[in-house]
Design an enzyme around this catalytic site. Structure first.
Site, PDB file in Angstrom:
ATOM      1  N   SER A  15       0.757  -1.136  -0.064  1.00  0.00           N
ATOM      2  CA  SER A  15       0.047   0.013  -0.032  1.00  0.00           C
ATOM      3  C   SER A  15       0.851   1.277   0.006  1.00  0.00           C
ATOM      4  CB  SER A  15      -0.802  -0.006   1.393  1.00  0.00           C
ATOM      5  OG  SER A  15      -1.710   1.193   1.376  1.00  0.00           O
ATOM      6  N   TYR A  17      -1.398  -0.851  10.675  1.00  0.00           N
ATOM      7  CA  TYR A  17      -1.509  -1.266   9.259  1.00  0.00           C
ATOM      8  C   TYR A  17      -0.281  -0.831   8.210  1.00  0.00           C
ATOM      9  CZ  TYR A  17      -3.394  -1.218   4.437  1.00  0.00           C
ATOM     10  OH  TYR A  17      -3.563  -1.254   2.895  1.00  0.00           O
TER      11      TYR A  17
END
Length: 256
Positions: free
Chosen positions: A140, A154
């Site tokens: 990501s 995350y």
């Protein structure tokens, strides 16, 4: 024209929805034989029916090494081997630092980081036997390039994936296996349903192209890394975000 991937054996973890489903769809349309994994049987069955082609599913949790071993064995049984592993499974529950518990941290790392490592380990022998093994990790921009309140765990897991990819590339090179990462930006998925039009508009406004990406954008990037033409690319990361990480300030976007 890229070499056809028709008939190749592809495993996509977390393939029942969102980006994983988009990746699986792109490979299926390219003629690959696709095994998708996930934790919800109903979602997996629905995804496979709608993706079509030679697409099947297996209920598996990547945070379990035993489940990953079973996943690899199933792909070999159904397809005769494994040519491509798309390590896509990931979770993104929000938790700010002042409220984050050890369990919150462990849960995210178990799926996003450990799950990536376990999936790769489980598929190594089959990928080696393929003679053209490809691994594509879904990371990501959050973590490696950007941050967002509530996603520190995350972001840490996604940055850690890139560290894993770089060293894994060195270890896997003698086996003829490449490993690369795709870093999605703001992508339109089911996960955004219910957030409201104002939220989606604000998300799109942060992207120079003024729109959210589609799951096929990530699938196409993964497909490229799986081609023969990408055989000399390994240990790399490709940002697919419509230019989101480029502006140095909000003013830069306003000047477009």
């Amino acid at each position: 024209m890229f070499t056809s991937l028709a008939g190749r054996s592809v495993v996509v973890t977390g393939g029942s929805k969102g980006i994983g489903r988009g990746i699986a769809t792109v490979f299926a349309r390219a003629g690959a034989r696709v095994l998708v994994t996930g934790r919800d049987e109903e979602s997996l069955a629905k995804a496979c029916a709608e993706i079509g082609g030679d697409t099947t599913f297996l209920i598996a949790d990547v945070s379990s090494r035993e489940d990953c071993d079973r996943m690899a064995a199933t792909a070999v049984e159904r397809h005769g081997g494994i040519d491509v592993l798309c390590a896509n499974a990931g979770i993104f529950p929000a938790a700010r630092l002042d409220a984050m518990t050890p369990a919150d941290l462990d849960t995210v790392m178990a799926t996003n980081l450990n799950g990536t490592v376990f999936a790769v380990q489980a598929c190594l022998d089959a990928l080696t036997a393929s003679g053209r093994g490809r691994i594509v990790v879904t990371s990501s921009i959050t973590g490696p390039h950007t941050g967002y309140p509530g996603w520190s765990h995350y972001g840490a897991s996604k940055a850690a994936q890139l560290g894993f990819v770089r060293t894994a590339a060195l270890e896997l090179a003698p086996r003829g296996i490449t490993i690369n990462a795709v870093l999605p930006g703001n992508i339109a998925t089911e996960g955004l349903d219910g957030l409201g039009e104002d939220y989606l508009t604000a998300m799109a406004a942060s992207v120079p192209q003024k729109r959210l990406g589609g799951v096929a954008d990530i699938g196409n990037a993964a497909l490229f890394f799986a081609t023969e033409e990408a055989s000399y690319i390994t240990g790399q990361s490709l940002v697919v975000d419509g230019g989101q990480v480029l502006p140095e300030s909000l003013q830069a976007l306003e000047e477009i």
